[in-house]
Design a protein around this motif. Sequence first.
Motif, short mmCIF file in Angstrom:
data_model
loop_
_atom_site.label_atom_id
_atom_site.label_comp_id
_atom_site.label_asym_id
_atom_site.label_seq_id
_atom_site.Cartn_x
_atom_site.Cartn_y
_atom_site.Cartn_z
N GLY A 259 137.93 -23.57 -1.84
CA GLY A 259 137.91 -24.78 -2.40
C GLY A 259 139.09 -25.52 -2.44
N ASP A 260 140.42 -24.85 -2.19
CA ASP A 260 141.56 -25.60 -2.14
C ASP A 260 141.66 -26.30 -0.66
N LEU A 261 141.28 -25.59 0.18
CA LEU A 261 141.24 -26.04 1.49
C LEU A 261 140.26 -27.36 1.95
N LEU A 262 139.30 -27.28 1.04
CA LEU A 262 138.25 -28.37 1.01
C LEU A 262 139.10 -29.68 0.51
N ILE A 263 139.69 -29.38 -0.83
CA ILE A 263 140.36 -30.58 -1.41
C ILE A 263 141.33 -31.19 -0.37
N SER A 264 142.02 -30.53 0.14
CA SER A 264 142.95 -30.82 1.19
C SER A 264 142.42 -31.76 2.38
N ARG A 265 141.43 -30.89 2.94
CA ARG A 265 140.71 -31.75 4.18
C ARG A 265 140.02 -32.97 3.77
N ASN A 266 139.24 -32.99 2.53
CA ASN A 266 138.78 -34.23 2.07
C ASN A 266 139.64 -35.27 1.95
N PHE A 267 140.72 -35.13 1.31
CA PHE A 267 141.69 -36.30 0.86
C PHE A 267 142.29 -36.50 2.30
N THR A 268 142.51 -35.65 3.35
CA THR A 268 142.98 -35.93 4.57
C THR A 268 141.98 -36.98 5.29
N TRP A 269 140.78 -36.86 5.18
CA TRP A 269 139.61 -37.50 5.78
C TRP A 269 139.87 -39.03 5.10
N SER A 270 140.11 -39.04 3.76
CA SER A 270 139.78 -40.22 3.20
C SER A 270 141.23 -41.03 3.02
N GLY A 271 142.28 -40.68 3.31
CA GLY A 271 143.63 -40.93 3.39
C GLY A 271 143.56 -42.25 4.37
N PRO A 272 143.46 -42.43 5.73
CA PRO A 272 143.20 -43.60 6.38
C PRO A 272 142.45 -44.70 5.83
N ILE A 273 141.31 -44.26 5.11
CA ILE A 273 140.32 -45.19 4.56
C ILE A 273 140.83 -45.64 3.42
N ALA A 274 141.48 -45.07 2.75
CA ALA A 274 142.39 -45.57 1.42
C ALA A 274 143.23 -46.41 1.78
N ALA A 275 143.98 -46.16 2.96
CA ALA A 275 144.90 -46.91 3.55
C ALA A 275 144.57 -48.17 3.75
N ILE A 276 143.54 -48.23 4.62
CA ILE A 276 143.01 -49.57 5.29
C ILE A 276 142.44 -50.36 4.26
N ALA A 277 141.95 -49.60 3.19
CA ALA A 277 141.47 -50.47 2.08
C ALA A 277 142.79 -51.22 1.34
N SER A 278 143.77 -50.59 1.24
CA SER A 278 144.95 -51.49 0.78
C SER A 278 145.47 -52.45 1.65
N VAL A 279 145.26 -52.42 2.92
CA VAL A 279 145.63 -53.46 3.92
C VAL A 279 144.67 -54.48 3.90
N GLY A 280 143.19 -54.07 3.40
CA GLY A 280 142.61 -55.31 3.25
C GLY A 280 142.83 -56.05 1.92
N VAL A 281 143.25 -55.38 0.85
CA VAL A 281 143.58 -56.30 -0.29
C VAL A 281 144.87 -57.02 0.13
N ALA A 282 145.72 -56.45 0.72
CA ALA A 282 146.98 -57.21 1.13
C ALA A 282 146.60 -58.34 1.94
N ARG A 283 145.55 -58.01 3.15
CA ARG A 283 145.07 -59.25 4.01
C ARG A 283 144.52 -60.41 3.12
N GLY A 284 143.79 -59.93 2.10
CA GLY A 284 143.05 -61.02 1.40
C GLY A 284 144.24 -61.82 0.46
N ALA A 285 144.97 -61.35 0.15
CA ALA A 285 146.14 -61.98 -0.68
C ALA A 285 147.00 -62.88 0.38
N TYR A 286 147.22 -62.67 1.59
CA TYR A 286 148.00 -63.04 2.57
C TYR A 286 147.10 -64.31 3.15
N ASP A 287 145.81 -64.21 3.35
CA ASP A 287 144.80 -65.11 3.75
C ASP A 287 144.94 -66.55 2.76
#
Length: 442
Positions: A259-287
């Motif tokens: 389960g430890d490896l699953l936790i790490s792999r899952n949060f690796t998959w979601s990392g860029p998604i959470a990152a681009i979500a924050s980019v979207g918020v930044a872009r909304g403020a910038y717009d």
Amino acid sequence: MPEGDIVAVDFALTDRQRALKRNAREFAREVLRPAAEAADRIADPHEAFRAMKPVYEQAAAAGMTTMFLPAEYGGGGASNVDFLIAIEELCAVDPGFPTILLVNGLALMPVLWHGTDEQRERWLGYATGPRRSDFLAGWAVSERGGTANFDHPSPRAGIQLLAELDAATDEYVLTGEKHWPCNSGGWDLDGADMSVCIVRTDRSGGGTEALSAIIVERGTPGITYESIDKLAHRTCQNVTMTFRGARVPAANLLCPGDGDLLISRNFTWSGPIAAIASVGVARGAYDFALKWAKSYTGGGAGPIIEHQAVGHLLTDIAARIEAARYFCWKAAHYLDAHPDGGHAIGAMNKTFCGDLMQRVVFDCMRLVGVNALDTRFPLARLYRESVVFPLYDAGNLGMQRRRAWGVMADRGFSPDTFVDGDPLPFTKAMEGYGAGGVPGLP
């Protein structure tokens, strides 16, 4: 330059990706925005979440809720990069709702990666079925007090939701609590259609040997759900999930002992998604800030964008957003090439963009001035939303940076690993750094 010497790095979107971006932006502005703005004002957290169900059903009809699954299982067959393009557009309007889609992936991708044929056929087919427009999947890891040290060597630390096998009935009996799982309460607080829960299947083992995952089905007796009232991301659901002798078929077990490896792999998959979500918020403020600067005079003779301080600040803001977006694309592209790698780049991407986005939103507020506090404008809400990103999805000061640290401490890691696109599988030897009780560098 001879054709063979052309550098194979291309940031151009394909025609299909441009269409994906255009459709996601239209959905975000025409469907998501009005519903999210109304839901954010609802005092009851569960009712705020329920108000988004019609939007979710429209997203399902458009293929967004399972677009990350392979076409062979009924999904959209989108690459990681494709998914990021859509998520940015949604998050520029509201980052809470796309979190529902992200968590669907956090629950379903483990079944895709590690499930048996029967588990894949049942759950992935169920998620993508033609009459499942309201399907929800939950991902339950965190517990009260936090579980950043899930891989701690002591059985008294980390994950404490206990799953004990009753051999007579071939069921696991679950006792304990999960705090903060998203989607897991379902639309009616009787449970999501399925939740993947990280459990302790060995009372005596440490975090790298005693953890497993198990699929908990909707309506399982012995589980209660209580909504958490949050500062932001009010259009998605978080709950406290309490298990009092809940029984789950042993056939629902995933990754026994890993389960430890699953936790790490899952949060690796979601990392860029959470990152681009924050980019979207930044872009909304910038717009908003850019339009404001081009029209607001502040009592002067012309718009404030004509002032050097404003122009310079907007330039810095735009540069940060561009850099963050391309970092996200790079991390997602690496994961498309190496699905079981990228743990360090995914973590670095998430922490870098989440921290950067907060600065962007605040700088946009400084540019707009006191009017940024007016709730008729989006910046006040975006400021609330911005505080979520360094805290959720494994936490920037929790396991995200620690996973990157563990990878970089490995002898196989090189500063050129990611720029060269070389594979680097994640192993248990990379875990445990900073968790306590673990030897130092190898």
